[in-house]
Design a protein around this motif. Structure first.
Motif, PDB file in Angstrom:
ATOM      1  N   PHE A   1       0.828  -1.204   0.000  1.00 34.38           N
ATOM      2  CA  PHE A   1       0.000   0.000   0.000  1.00 34.38           C
ATOM      3  C   PHE A   1       0.870   1.265   0.000  1.00 34.38           C
ATOM      4  N   ASP A   2       0.520   2.238  -0.845  1.00 34.78           N
ATOM      5  CA  ASP A   2       1.278   3.489  -0.940  1.00 34.78           C
ATOM      6  C   ASP A   2       0.466   4.621  -0.292  1.00 34.78           C
ATOM      7  N   ALA A   3       0.802   4.902   0.966  1.00 39.12           N
ATOM      8  CA  ALA A   3       0.009   5.859   1.752  1.00 39.12           C
ATOM      9  C   ALA A   3       0.096   7.275   1.190  1.00 39.12           C
ATOM     10  N   GLU A   4       1.295   7.667   0.778  1.00 39.00           N
ATOM     11  CA  GLU A   4       1.497   9.048   0.339  1.00 39.00           C
ATOM     12  C   GLU A   4       0.725   9.356  -0.943  1.00 39.00           C
ATOM     13  N   LYS A   5       0.905   8.443  -1.897  1.00 41.91           N
ATOM     14  CA  LYS A   5       0.237   8.615  -3.197  1.00 41.91           C
ATOM     15  C   LYS A   5      -1.286   8.619  -3.006  1.00 41.91           C
ATOM     16  N   THR A   6      -1.747   7.696  -2.176  1.00 43.56           N
ATOM     17  CA  THR A   6      -3.182   7.597  -1.926  1.00 43.56           C
ATOM     18  C   THR A   6      -3.726   8.898  -1.351  1.00 43.56           C
ATOM     19  N   ASP A   7      -3.004   9.439  -0.385  1.00 39.70           N
ATOM     20  CA  ASP A   7      -3.466  10.664   0.263  1.00 39.70           C
ATOM     21  C   ASP A   7      -3.591  11.794  -0.762  1.00 39.70           C
ATOM     22  N   LYS A   8      -2.607  11.856  -1.651  1.00 44.38           N
ATOM     23  CA  LYS A   8      -2.638  12.910  -2.684  1.00 44.38           C
ATOM     24  C   LYS A   8      -3.805  12.705  -3.642  1.00 44.38           C
TER      25      LYS A   8
END
Ligand code: ASP
Length: 439
Positions: free
Chosen positions: A145-152
């Motif tokens: 899971f890519d938290a940073e990309k998801t948040d953006k």
């Protein structure tokens, strides 16, 4: 005020449940972002749509005819659509799913369709925008899971979306390959959406009115918990109290967003608030009691152990070498006891004993199995006299023999070891002394 509302499978199992959900959402303007699970069980022996999808996909992969299984899944959705008097058609979606199953698009893709289709119905029913989670929840190339990309992605998309439905449980890699979180993962999606839009509250709607002070299978009708901190929750969940997916906590916790666990069937109940910290005094000295059976203790005795530097490390190294994690390590002057999970330990028992003999040449090693650990958790215990005293006098009155006691200096919890047989009696006695005597 902005709220993210996540509804679990039992809250969306049929049209009647959908209607309750619709009423809940429409009753507050602030409930702007909705995260649905797939339809869950309608009755005790029913099958969740997610499980039906896994089974159907298994049949497809092994070259069997999966037509009947897919039709049964379709019927679950059409039952809801008819019951809500919607004119929505899912024919196109189902043709696509059938083709993708034939092309072996993957079990995670298969399972994700449960939330995808429920999201479509929910969006139509509410008149909200449908936001496909595959376009906003991102997994990286190796599938994590890519938290940073998801948040953006989520932040950007939802900034332009006044009211939206984002299906839970899944996302996708950059190339479109669908990935899911582990089971129960819609809780995680809800938390990610709440973080991305900086929600005031993340409401998690399920079929219980929040957390209970203890397990209702042990104590009849236990009291509910009004407010619990993330740290307390972590202690209780570790010991077996489950309502929420563990990974759902981190995204909102970082942002200081409270989670409110609510009951779709009893919307008038306030439920439980999970918060970072609170000055609200808990109703009782303790917040909750949880526990697990099936532990084993290994007691190592050696005279003058206390002056042997590195003794503890050598012992724990033996467990590490065998890949066994330990739970608690209470110690005396010449003794050290290691608590482990019985099922993890049993197979490697003899290797561990031999390892301990080689590592520290003990005077003797003694083992006891079928033990239970009970965690009595509560922020209210800090700097309060008498909590431990009350626990142990209650246990003595209930004829429970205490085998182990462990209290960290955080004073957030007290762990007690008893025999498996005395577990339920012990939990009941502790509940009674703190809760029943206060009513
Ligand atoms: N539908 C998925 C499951 O059954 C995910 C969820 O409900 O949160 O695990």
């Amino acid at each position: 005020m902005k709220k993210v509302v996540k509804f679990g499978g039992s809250s969306l199992a049929n049209a009647e449940q959908f209607q309750k959900v619709g009423e809940i959402i429409r009753s507050e303007e602030s409930r702007r972002y909705v995260v649905p699970s797939a339809p869950g069980k309608r009755f005790d022996n029913d099958t969740k749509v997610t499980d039906m999808l896994y089974q159907c996909y298994d049949a497809a992969v092994s070259g069997k005819d999966f037509g009947a299984q897919l039709s049964a899944i379709k019927e679950r959705y059409y039952e809801i659509i008819r019951g809500l008097h919607l004119s929505l058609s899912l024919e196109e979606e189902f043709s696509r799913i059938e083709a993708d199953f034939k092309a072996q698009a993957g079990a995670e893709y298969a399972a994700s369709r449960g939330e995808f289709l429920n999201g479509k119905i929910m969006a139509e029913y509410l008149g909200y925008e449908f936001v496909d989670a595959a376009s906003v929840i991102r997994f990286d190339k190796d599938g994590s899971f890519d938290a940073e990309k998801t948040d953006k992605l989520l932040g950007k998309k939802l900034a332009k979306c006044e009211r939206g439905v984002i299906p839970g449980f899944y996302g996708a890699m950059e190339d479109g390959t669908v990935k899911t979180f582990s089971r129960g993962g819609s809780d995680v999606t809800g938390s990610l959406v709440a973080k991305a839009i900086r929600a005031d509250v993340y409401e998690n709607w399920t079929d219980v009115s929040g957390f209970l002070v203890t397990d209702p299978r042990i104590v009849e009708n236990p009291m509910g918990i009004d407010t619990i901190t993330y740290r307390e929750l972590r202690e209780l969940s570790y010991m077996g109290a489950t309502v929420l997916h563990e990974d759902a906590i981190f995204p909102v916790r970082k942002e200081g967003i409270p989670i409110n666990i609510r009951n779709t069937n009893r919307p008038e109940d306030r439920g439980t608030f999970i918060v970072e910290s609170t000055c609200r005094k808990p109703k009782y000295v303790i917040t909750g009691i949880a526990g697990k059976k099936g532990f084993c203790s290994i007691n190592i005795e050696k005279s003058m152990m206390n002056s042997e530097i590195g003794f503890g490390r050598k012992i724990l190294q033996v467990f590490e070498d065998q890949g066994i994690s330990f739970e608690h390590v209470p110690s005396g002057i010449d003794t050290m006891t290691v608590y482990v999970h019985q099922d993890e330990f049993e197979e490697k028992e003899q290797q561990v004993i031999a390892g301990i003999h080689r590592a520290v040449q003990p005077d003797f090693v003694e083992m006891e199995s079928d033990l239970a650990l009970i965690a009595v958790v509560g922020r209210g215990m800090k700097s309060q006299r008498g909590t431990a005293g009350r626990i142990f006098s209650a246990l003595a009155h209930a004829n429970v023999n205490v085998k182990m006691i462990d209290q960290g200096s955080s004073e957030l919890n007290i762990i007690i070891g008893v025999s498996n047989e005395e577990f339920e009696r012990a939990v009941k006695a502790i509940y009674d002394i703190f809760v029943m005597t206060q009513i």
